[in-house]
Design a protein around this motif. Structure first.
Motif, short mmCIF file in Angstrom:
data_model
loop_
_atom_site.label_atom_id
_atom_site.label_comp_id
_atom_site.label_asym_id
_atom_site.label_seq_id
_atom_site.Cartn_x
_atom_site.Cartn_y
_atom_site.Cartn_z
N SER A 25 -27.90 36.59 -17.50
CA SER A 25 -26.94 36.63 -18.63
C SER A 25 -25.63 36.53 -18.35
O SER A 25 -24.89 36.44 -19.47
N LEU A 26 -25.26 36.72 -17.32
CA LEU A 26 -23.75 36.77 -17.09
C LEU A 26 -23.18 35.21 -16.82
O LEU A 26 -23.48 34.81 -15.94
N THR A 27 -22.62 34.51 -17.86
CA THR A 27 -22.25 33.30 -17.73
C THR A 27 -20.80 33.26 -17.48
O THR A 27 -20.20 34.22 -17.41
N ASP A 28 -20.26 32.01 -17.35
CA ASP A 28 -18.96 31.98 -17.03
C ASP A 28 -17.97 32.26 -18.26
O ASP A 28 -18.48 32.53 -19.29
N PHE A 29 -16.88 32.76 -17.54
CA PHE A 29 -15.83 33.00 -18.61
C PHE A 29 -15.44 31.98 -19.37
O PHE A 29 -15.11 30.94 -18.90
N THR A 30 -14.97 32.04 -20.54
CA THR A 30 -14.12 31.43 -21.54
C THR A 30 -12.86 31.90 -21.70
O THR A 30 -12.65 32.88 -22.20
N LEU A 60 -3.06 34.92 -25.16
CA LEU A 60 -4.07 34.48 -24.02
C LEU A 60 -5.26 35.48 -24.13
O LEU A 60 -5.19 36.62 -24.31
N SER A 61 -6.46 34.88 -24.23
CA SER A 61 -7.58 35.70 -24.46
C SER A 61 -8.92 35.03 -23.66
O SER A 61 -8.73 33.96 -23.11
N LEU A 62 -9.76 35.92 -23.74
CA LEU A 62 -11.17 35.65 -22.67
C LEU A 62 -12.18 36.42 -23.49
O LEU A 62 -11.99 37.25 -24.15
N HIS A 63 -13.42 35.72 -23.06
CA HIS A 63 -14.44 36.29 -23.43
C HIS A 63 -15.68 35.98 -22.51
O HIS A 63 -15.64 34.91 -21.88
N SER A 64 -16.58 36.71 -22.30
CA SER A 64 -17.59 36.18 -21.47
C SER A 64 -19.02 37.00 -21.87
O SER A 64 -19.17 38.31 -22.77
N SER A 65 -20.24 36.55 -21.67
CA SER A 65 -21.46 37.10 -22.19
C SER A 65 -21.74 38.51 -21.26
O SER A 65 -21.18 38.74 -20.35
N GLY A 66 -22.25 39.53 -22.26
CA GLY A 66 -22.32 40.90 -21.79
C GLY A 66 -21.24 41.73 -21.75
O GLY A 66 -21.08 42.61 -21.22
N THR A 179 -14.51 30.79 -11.90
CA THR A 179 -14.95 32.01 -12.28
C THR A 179 -16.30 32.17 -12.75
O THR A 179 -16.82 33.13 -13.45
N SER A 180 -17.29 31.45 -12.41
CA SER A 180 -18.63 31.58 -12.50
C SER A 180 -19.31 32.43 -11.73
O SER A 180 -20.49 32.82 -11.95
N LYS A 181 -18.91 32.75 -10.52
CA LYS A 181 -19.50 34.01 -9.60
C LYS A 181 -18.75 35.09 -9.64
O LYS A 181 -17.61 35.08 -9.12
N TYR A 182 -19.20 36.19 -9.83
CA TYR A 182 -18.50 37.46 -10.14
C TYR A 182 -19.61 38.66 -10.14
O TYR A 182 -20.77 38.47 -10.61
N TYR A 183 -18.89 39.60 -9.88
CA TYR A 183 -19.85 40.87 -10.04
C TYR A 183 -19.15 42.03 -11.06
O TYR A 183 -17.94 41.81 -11.46
N ARG A 184 -20.07 42.41 -11.95
CA ARG A 184 -19.83 43.18 -13.05
C ARG A 184 -20.11 44.76 -12.82
O ARG A 184 -21.22 44.85 -12.58
N TYR A 185 -19.24 45.51 -13.11
CA TYR A 185 -19.63 46.99 -13.41
C TYR A 185 -18.57 47.74 -14.10
O TYR A 185 -17.61 47.22 -14.63
N ARG A 250 -23.86 44.46 -11.17
CA ARG A 250 -24.74 43.18 -11.50
C ARG A 250 -23.86 42.05 -10.97
O ARG A 250 -22.74 41.99 -10.91
N ALA A 251 -24.46 40.92 -10.54
CA ALA A 251 -24.01 39.71 -10.26
C ALA A 251 -24.47 38.57 -11.13
O ALA A 251 -25.70 38.54 -11.58
N SER A 252 -23.33 37.57 -11.27
CA SER A 252 -23.79 36.54 -11.96
C SER A 252 -24.52 35.25 -11.27
O SER A 252 -24.79 34.15 -11.70
N PHE A 253 -24.58 35.73 -9.96
CA PHE A 253 -25.07 34.92 -8.90
C PHE A 253 -25.93 35.40 -7.95
O PHE A 253 -25.87 36.71 -7.80
N GLU A 254 -26.53 34.67 -6.91
CA GLU A 254 -27.17 35.22 -5.83
C GLU A 254 -26.40 35.26 -4.75
O GLU A 254 -25.94 34.28 -3.99
N PRO A 255 -25.60 36.57 -4.34
CA PRO A 255 -24.90 36.86 -3.17
C PRO A 255 -25.51 37.00 -1.95
O PRO A 255 -24.90 36.97 -0.69
#
Length: 256
Positions: A25-30, A60-66, A179-185, A250-255
């Motif tokens: 569910s962690l998609t790329d940033f906008t 300047l702004s950003l958003h991302s799923s989750g 920015t599609s591959k990242y770790y979230r915490y 969590r990771a948006s990709f398989e590391p």
């Protein structure tokens, strides 16, 4: 000095890729307005602890799923942490590996109306962490930033369009990698008061920088002084990794 710096949700951490959970569910940033410099005013300063680029306007702004319910976050500033050598400098580490520098893009949740109000909420800030990696040649995308560093060599010096007509904003999209591959915490600020109000995104793809460009950062002076009263070099301005305290990364990709 700051009791909150002993909390259970401190940053930075070591990202152990064997322990992260894949979250599709962690998609790329906008990003909005990251590509433009029109009407954007920035203030660049050596505050004795880091190089900080403050965005005084530009929206300047950003958003991302989750990210706190897919909320919008507005960029407040970006700043850097770096080492005296190429094997240290980053605050976050990946599988125990440190990098020579790390850039933080700090943003606040617009639903809270201001940066100060957002600081009072556990989802108030979102920080994007980009790691740097040494390459043989200069990275031309960093030139607009690197060329200004000599003008703020000493602490307290500030560059802005008010005191330097050549001071211009630079498009963030020129600097940041994919920015599609990242770790979230969930964590906190890495400097006092260490407020545990940050949704972190630590990106897998690195920003390339040359040894020559790194030396421009290491030539800066800190607010500390030696026994002769001379300013010490501004280096090793990173916080060591903190206990993960069983937090989920969590990771948006398989590391692996």
């Amino acid at each position: 000095m700051f009791e909150s710096c002993h909390g259970q949700r401190q940053s930075p951490i070591n990202v152990d890729t064997r322990q992260v959970a894949l979250d599709r569910s962690l998609t790329d940033f906008t990003f909005s307005n990251f590509h433009t410099v029109r009407g954007v005013r920035i203030r660049m300063t050596n505050d004795g602890r880091t190089v900080k680029v403050v965005y005084e306007n530009g929206n300047l702004s950003l958003h991302s799923s989750g990210l706190a319910g897919d909320s919008e976050y507005r960029v407040a500033d970006l700043h850097f942490h770096w080492g005296s050598t190429d094997d240290v400098g980053s605050e976050h580490t990946i599988d125990g590996r440190a990098f020579p520098m790390e850039m933080h893009v700090v943003s606040w949740k617009t639903a809270y109306q201001s940066f100060e109000t957002a600081m009072a909420h556990p989802d108030g800030l979102a920080v994007l962490a980009f790691l740097f990696e040494i390459q043989g040649s200069d990275n031309p995308s960093l030139t607009p930033l690197i060329t200004e560093l000599s003008s703020i060599r000493y602490p307290g010096l500030v560059l802005s369009p008010d005191n330097d007509e050549d001071m211009r904003a630079f498009p963030l999209t020129n600097i940041i990698p994919t920015t599609s591959k990242y770790y979230r915490y969930e964590g906190g600020l890495t400097t006092p008061p260490c407020s545990e109000v940050v949704e972190w995104a630590v990106f897998n793809d690195t920003i390339k920088i040359s040894k020559n460009q790194m030396s421009a950062f290491r030539n800066l002076k800190s607010s500390g002084r030696d026994s002769m009263g001379r300013h010490k070099p501004l280096v090793d301005n990173f916080r060591p990794v903190q206990p993960s305290s069983h937090r989920k990364v969590r990771a948006s990709f398989e590391p692996f």
